[in-house]
Write a protein that holds these residues in place. Structure first.
Motif, PDB file in Angstrom:
ATOM      1  N   ASP A  86      54.910  39.310  37.083  1.00 41.18           N
ATOM      2  CA  ASP A  86      55.701  40.447  37.532  1.00 41.18           C
ATOM      3  C   ASP A  86      55.547  41.661  36.620  1.00 41.18           C
ATOM      4  O   ASP A  86      55.383  42.777  37.084  1.00 41.18           O
ATOM      5  N   HIS A  87      55.620  41.465  35.290  1.00 40.65           N
ATOM      6  CA  HIS A  87      55.513  42.604  34.381  1.00 40.65           C
ATOM      7  C   HIS A  87      55.217  42.146  32.957  1.00 40.65           C
ATOM      8  O   HIS A  87      55.323  40.972  32.639  1.00 40.65           O
ATOM      9  N   MET A  88      54.838  43.120  32.119  1.00 39.42           N
ATOM     10  CA  MET A  88      54.626  42.902  30.687  1.00 39.42           C
ATOM     11  C   MET A  88      55.743  43.628  29.958  1.00 39.42           C
ATOM     12  O   MET A  88      56.050  44.773  30.302  1.00 39.42           O
ATOM     13  N   ALA A  89      56.351  43.007  28.970  1.00 39.00           N
ATOM     14  CA  ALA A  89      57.438  43.642  28.230  1.00 39.00           C
ATOM     15  C   ALA A  89      57.052  43.800  26.765  1.00 39.00           C
ATOM     16  O   ALA A  89      56.478  42.894  26.164  1.00 39.00           O
ATOM     17  N   PHE A  90      57.386  44.971  26.224  1.00 39.86           N
ATOM     18  CA  PHE A  90      57.093  45.295  24.830  1.00 39.86           C
ATOM     19  C   PHE A  90      58.354  45.832  24.177  1.00 39.86           C
ATOM     20  O   PHE A  90      59.165  46.506  24.813  1.00 39.86           O
ATOM     21  N   THR A  91      58.522  45.572  22.900  1.00 38.19           N
ATOM     22  CA  THR A  91      59.595  46.167  22.129  1.00 38.19           C
ATOM     23  C   THR A  91      59.157  47.580  21.753  1.00 38.19           C
ATOM     24  O   THR A  91      58.013  47.791  21.369  1.00 38.19           O
ATOM     25  N   ALA A  92      60.053  48.535  21.892  1.00 40.77           N
ATOM     26  CA  ALA A  92      59.704  49.932  21.633  1.00 40.77           C
ATOM     27  C   ALA A  92      60.839  50.637  20.899  1.00 40.77           C
ATOM     28  O   ALA A  92      61.944  50.109  20.780  1.00 40.77           O
ATOM     29  N   THR A  93      60.556  51.841  20.434  1.00 42.02           N
ATOM     30  CA  THR A  93      61.563  52.670  19.780  1.00 42.02           C
ATOM     31  C   THR A  93      61.517  54.074  20.367  1.00 42.02           C
ATOM     32  O   THR A  93      60.513  54.490  20.946  1.00 42.02           O
ATOM     33  N   ASP A  94      62.619  54.802  20.183  1.00 43.64           N
ATOM     34  CA  ASP A  94      62.788  56.196  20.595  1.00 43.64           C
ATOM     35  C   ASP A  94      62.782  56.354  22.109  1.00 43.64           C
ATOM     36  O   ASP A  94      61.899  56.982  22.692  1.00 43.64           O
ATOM     37  N   LEU A  95      63.809  55.802  22.721  1.00 44.14           N
ATOM     38  CA  LEU A  95      63.978  55.874  24.171  1.00 44.14           C
ATOM     39  C   LEU A  95      63.967  57.310  24.694  1.00 44.14           C
ATOM     40  O   LEU A  95      63.243  57.606  25.646  1.00 44.14           O
ATOM     41  N   PRO A  96      64.733  58.230  24.122  1.00 39.87           N
ATOM     42  CA  PRO A  96      64.734  59.589  24.672  1.00 39.87           C
ATOM     43  C   PRO A  96      63.344  60.234  24.680  1.00 39.87           C
ATOM     44  O   PRO A  96      62.932  60.839  25.676  1.00 39.87           O
TER      45      PRO A  96
END
Length: 135
Positions: free
Chosen positions: A69-79
C-alpha cells in the motif's frame, strides 16, 4: 531466522530522472553507491543507509500499488515539508494519530510519487501543524 529491521523498498519507474528528482531534489534523498546490476536504476540513500531502490521498467502495470500500500519514513519539519510539496504541486493528505493510540499524536503525511507509489512521512507529535491546516 529473525528479522533485524527494514532494509529497503524497491519502486519501479518508467522515467528514472523524474523519480530521482522527486525523491532527491524534493524530498532530500541522495543517490548513492549501487551494485553493478545489468539494468538501469538508482539506490537512494538517507544518511548511511540505502533505503529506496529505483528500477527502470519501460512499461509499468496499470495497477501501480500491487499488494504494497505505501512506504513510510520518519521525517522532520512538517510545515516546511508541506510548503515544499505545495510548491511542487504535489497533493497531500495529513492525518494525526489519536492521542491515546500507541504512537499517540504522530502526524502522518501521505502523498504519491510520480508513478503512483504512496509515500508516508511520519512526524513527531510535538511538531507544529502546517500553516492553514484545520484538520
Amino acid at each position: 531466522m529473525s528479522v533485524q529491521g527494514m532494509n529497503h523498498f524497491t519502486v519501479l519507474s518508467d522515467d528514472l530522472e523524474a523519480t530521482r528528482k522527486f525523491y532527491c531534489d524534493l524530498l532530500g534523498f541522495e543517490v548513492g553507491d549501487r551494485p553493478n546490476f545489468q539494468f538501469p536504476g538508482y539506490w537512494l540513500w538517507v544518511g548511511d543507509q540505502p533505503i529506496l531502490h529505483v528500477i527502470h521498467r519501460s512499461q509499468l502495470h496499470e495497477h501501480r500499488a500491487g499488494v504494497i500500500d505505501h512506504m513510510a519514513f520518519t521525517a522532520t519539519d512538517l510545515p516546511a515539508t508541506v510548503v515544499k510539496l505545495d510548491n511542487a504541486k504535489v497533493k497531500w493528505e495529513l492525518r494525526r494519530l489519536p492521542a491515546e493510540s500507541v504512537r499517540g499524536g504522530t502526524w502522518q503525511l501521505f502523498f504519491d510519487d510520480p508513478h503512483g507509489g504512496k509515500v508516508e512521512f511520519d512526524f513527531d507529535k510535538d511538531e507544529p501543524a502546517p500553516a492553514g491546516f484545520a484538520g
